[in-house]
Design an enzyme around this catalytic site. Structure first.
Site, mmCIF file in Angstrom:
data_model
loop_
_atom_site.group_PDB
_atom_site.id
_atom_site.type_symbol
_atom_site.label_atom_id
_atom_site.label_comp_id
_atom_site.label_asym_id
_atom_site.label_seq_id
_atom_site.Cartn_x
_atom_site.Cartn_y
_atom_site.Cartn_z
ATOM 1 C CD GLN A 184 -2.773 -1.720 2.621
ATOM 2 O OE1 GLN A 184 -2.530 -1.663 3.130
ATOM 3 N NE2 GLN A 184 -4.292 -0.768 2.333
ATOM 4 C CG ASP A 202 2.858 -0.211 -10.818
ATOM 5 O OD1 ASP A 202 2.754 -1.572 -10.218
ATOM 6 O OD2 ASP A 202 3.324 0.041 -12.513
ATOM 7 C CG HIS A 259 0.892 -5.071 -13.518
ATOM 8 N ND1 HIS A 259 2.751 -5.266 -12.848
ATOM 9 C CD2 HIS A 259 0.929 -3.594 -12.549
ATOM 10 C CE1 HIS A 259 3.300 -4.185 -12.482
ATOM 11 N NE2 HIS A 259 2.163 -3.334 -12.404
ATOM 12 C CG HIS A 265 -0.613 -6.214 5.691
ATOM 13 N ND1 HIS A 265 -1.446 -4.780 6.530
ATOM 14 C CD2 HIS A 265 -1.545 -5.529 4.524
ATOM 15 C CE1 HIS A 265 -2.159 -4.763 6.232
ATOM 16 N NE2 HIS A 265 -2.707 -4.830 4.733
ATOM 17 C CG ASN A 292 -3.280 -7.387 8.376
ATOM 18 O OD1 ASN A 292 -4.088 -6.682 9.203
ATOM 19 N ND2 ASN A 292 -3.637 -7.148 7.280
ATOM 20 C CD GLU A 293 -7.428 -6.992 8.160
ATOM 21 O OE1 GLU A 293 -8.714 -6.339 6.904
ATOM 22 O OE2 GLU A 293 -8.084 -5.878 8.274
ATOM 23 C CE1 TYR A 350 -9.519 -1.678 9.532
ATOM 24 C CE2 TYR A 350 -9.960 0.824 9.376
ATOM 25 C CZ TYR A 350 -9.075 -0.098 9.501
ATOM 26 O OH TYR A 350 -7.613 -0.404 9.070
HETATM 27 C C1 PNW Z 1 -7.965 -3.859 6.810
HETATM 28 N N1 PNW Z 1 -13.827 -4.870 5.408
HETATM 29 O O1 PNW Z 1 -8.243 -3.918 5.529
HETATM 30 C C2 PNW Z 1 -6.608 -3.559 6.285
HETATM 31 O O2 PNW Z 1 -5.754 -4.689 6.904
HETATM 32 C C3 PNW Z 1 -5.675 -2.409 5.323
HETATM 33 O O3 PNW Z 1 -5.061 -3.112 4.449
HETATM 34 C C4 PNW Z 1 -6.743 -1.340 4.609
HETATM 35 O O4 PNW Z 1 -6.387 -0.174 3.945
HETATM 36 C C5 PNW Z 1 -7.916 -1.234 5.826
HETATM 37 O O5 PNW Z 1 -8.201 -2.389 6.689
HETATM 38 C C6 PNW Z 1 -8.541 -0.163 5.584
HETATM 39 O O6 PNW Z 1 -9.678 -1.109 4.741
HETATM 40 C C7 PNW Z 1 -9.902 -4.437 5.524
HETATM 41 O O7 PNW Z 1 -14.641 -4.611 4.502
HETATM 42 C C8 PNW Z 1 -10.898 -4.439 4.314
HETATM 43 O O8 PNW Z 1 -14.772 -4.999 6.596
HETATM 44 C C9 PNW Z 1 -11.964 -4.492 4.411
HETATM 45 C C10 PNW Z 1 -12.724 -4.761 5.483
HETATM 46 C C11 PNW Z 1 -12.076 -4.892 6.969
HETATM 47 C C12 PNW Z 1 -10.892 -4.371 6.664
#
Ligand code: PNW
Length: 479
Positions: free
Chosen positions: A26, A59, A46, A129, A173-174, A318
């Site tokens: 990112q 990029d 790409h 990630h 990550n996630e 979030y």
């Molecule tokens: C996280 N959702 O991703 C990631 O770890 C980051 O890379 C990202 O930039 C950040 O949240 C903001 O989006 C998510 O849809 C993407 O619930 C989508 C979700 C949750 C986390």
């Protein structure tokens, strides 16, 4: 909209840590510089520009590969305690395997780590990630069980290269986002849809990969390096849409799928997938005519090997969704959301932007649910933040942080939870995956039109700087 509460005037505990987060693809750019290998994100952006907003890619992104010293200056200005960033696996191991180590990539991270330490900032590293080496996608990616072993070798390499200076590690990550968007729906890199099968196979490997990396750290590095290791899971809070028994059950099931899928095997004292997932997916698989469940099974040894592989619980979160009971989706195309069969939505009266509605009480409920479900772990918030159009004067982001940090304080002082750190997403505007550069999470603005990728401080960064300096959200705080 709902009326929001006053920010808390309580002081954060003396040892509470504040940080900010980013991720390699990112921000770094330098996608083909100095011997870096190709990642699935390079390849995806790409090959399918139509699948990313405005056909954008990473990029160049924030060009942090060349401008990391500016990043460190911004971090130092805000006075953060830690900086959570990720390693680009193909920048360190261009083939994905340890047969070839790219010295330039190693030097980049060593330089970043020493610049952080010179400024008193703790490096907090995510090993993976989203940017899998393309070579490993070419052998099937995460659904291929071999990737657990290959990841473990990468982890060992990273611990041994950087571990003397890095005390905070997370492996992956996630996993849920990677598995659902990459291998279930396939709408995100690597774009390999296998709905109802691929996402479960992917998670199965990721859990084994994480556990291997954890055990390697335990057996080979912990005694000399004294660091801590975890895995970063994401979930929203799911609030029952009404107080009916059905909606309460729907919300709990959503939490067990969205968080428990990965959390239960690692964090729950019993280990293994949540029973509700095991039962539902087995039943639906049978009705679909499969000879066994689409959810792979762990052996008793594997359950044992995976459970307890954490030194703290690491959470990205979030927002909040409402969960409403619905009749089970008809048997048809297999898929994660059909297996879950819960209808989720957000209250139209909630304030916010995009998918991020400002619902701070949801964070407090989520922290309490996690505390109870997983036997009172130490909780580190590894991502939390707000998206807008990138304006410098950003009162909505300030409000989001004030509200969510108030929820953290309440969870500590009123609920007695062990929340020890908070990490804002993100240090600066960056490449927001399939949304490209259209959604901005930064505390600093980045001018993506300017070849210098000029960074400019936002009001929210000044706000966060004050919070960190005072360990408190208001001017006059209560000790
Ligand atoms: C996280 N959702 O991703 C990631 O770890 C980051 O890379 C990202 O930039 C950040 O949240 C903001 O989006 C998510 O849809 C993407 O619930 C989508 C979700 C949750 C986390």
């Amino acid at each position: 909209g709902e009326s929001l509460s006053e920010p808390s005037n309580k002081k954060f505990p003396e040892n509470f840590k504040f940080g900010v987060a980013t991720a390699a693809y990112q921000i770094e750019g330098g996608w083909a510089d100095d011997g870096k290998g190709v990642s699935v994100w390079d390849q995806f952006a790409h090959t399918y520009p139509d699948r990313v907003a405005n056909g954008d890619n990473g990029d160049v992104a924030c060009d942090s590969y060349h401008r990391y010293l500016e990043d460190v200056e911004m971090l130092a200005n805000m006075g953060v305690n830690h900086y959570r960033f990720s390693l680009s696996w193909p920048r360190i191991l261009p083939t994905g395997y340890t047969n070839q180590i790219n010295e330039a990539g190693v030097t980049y991270y060593k330089n970043l780590i020493s610049a952080l330490k010179e400024n008193g900032i703790e490096p907090f590293i995510t090993l993976y990630h989203g940017d899998l080496p393309q070579t490993l996608q070419d052998i099937g990616g995460w659904p291929n069980p071999l990737l657990a072993d290959i990841f473990a070798e990468f982890a060992r390499t990273a611990f041994s290269l950087f571990g003397d200076d890095v005390k905070n590690w997370t492996t992956i990550n996630e996993p849920k986002q990677t598995c659902i968007t990459g291998y279930g729906l396939g709408n995100s890199a690597p774009g390999a849809p296998a709905s109802g099968i691929g996402e479960y196979d992917c998670m199965h490997t990721l859990l084994r990969a994480h556990a291997k990396a954890y055990h390697i750290y335990d057996e080979e590095f912990r005694a000399t390096q004294n660091g801590r290791v975890s895995i970063v899971l994401d979930t929203a809070w799911f609030e029952p849409a009404s107080d009916s028994e059905d909606d309460i059950e729907a919300a709990e099931r959503a939490l067990q799928f969205e968080h428990g899928w990965c959390a239960h095997p690692v964090y729950h004292p019993d280990g293994n997938y949540p029973q509700v997932m095991i039962d539902r997916i087995a039943e639906r698989s049978q009705k679909e005519g499969f000879s066994k469940s689409r959810l792979p099974e762990f052996s008793a040894e594997e359950v044992d090997y995976i459970r307890g592989t954490f030194d703290f619980l690491s959470l990205n979160t979030y927002t909040t969704n409402l969960a409403k009971w619905t009749t089970d989706h008809e048997i048809g195309t297999p898929g994660y959301y059909a297996d879950l069969s819960v209808s989720t939505y957000q209250d139209p009266s909630w304030n916010g932007s995009a998918w991020i509605k400002v619902v701070p009480w949801g964070l407090r409920k989520l922290l309490n649910w996690i505390d109870q479900t997983y036997d009172h772990p130490e909780i580190v918030i590894t991502e939390n933040g707000y998206a807008d159009d990138g304006r410098l004067d950003d009162p909505d982001r300030i409000n989001y942080y004030a509200e969510y940090l108030t929820a953290v304080l309440e969870s500590i002082y009123e609920d007695g939870l062990n929340v020890t750190a908070y990490t804002a997403w993100s240090l600066m505007d960056n490449f927001e995956w399939t949304s490209g550069y259209t959604i901005k999470f930064g505390l600093y603005q980045v001018d993506f039109e300017n070849p210098n990728r000029t960074r400019t401080i936002k009001s929210s960064a000044d706000y966060y700087k004050n919070v960190i300096a005072n360990k408190c959200l208001v001017d006059t705080c209560e000790e």
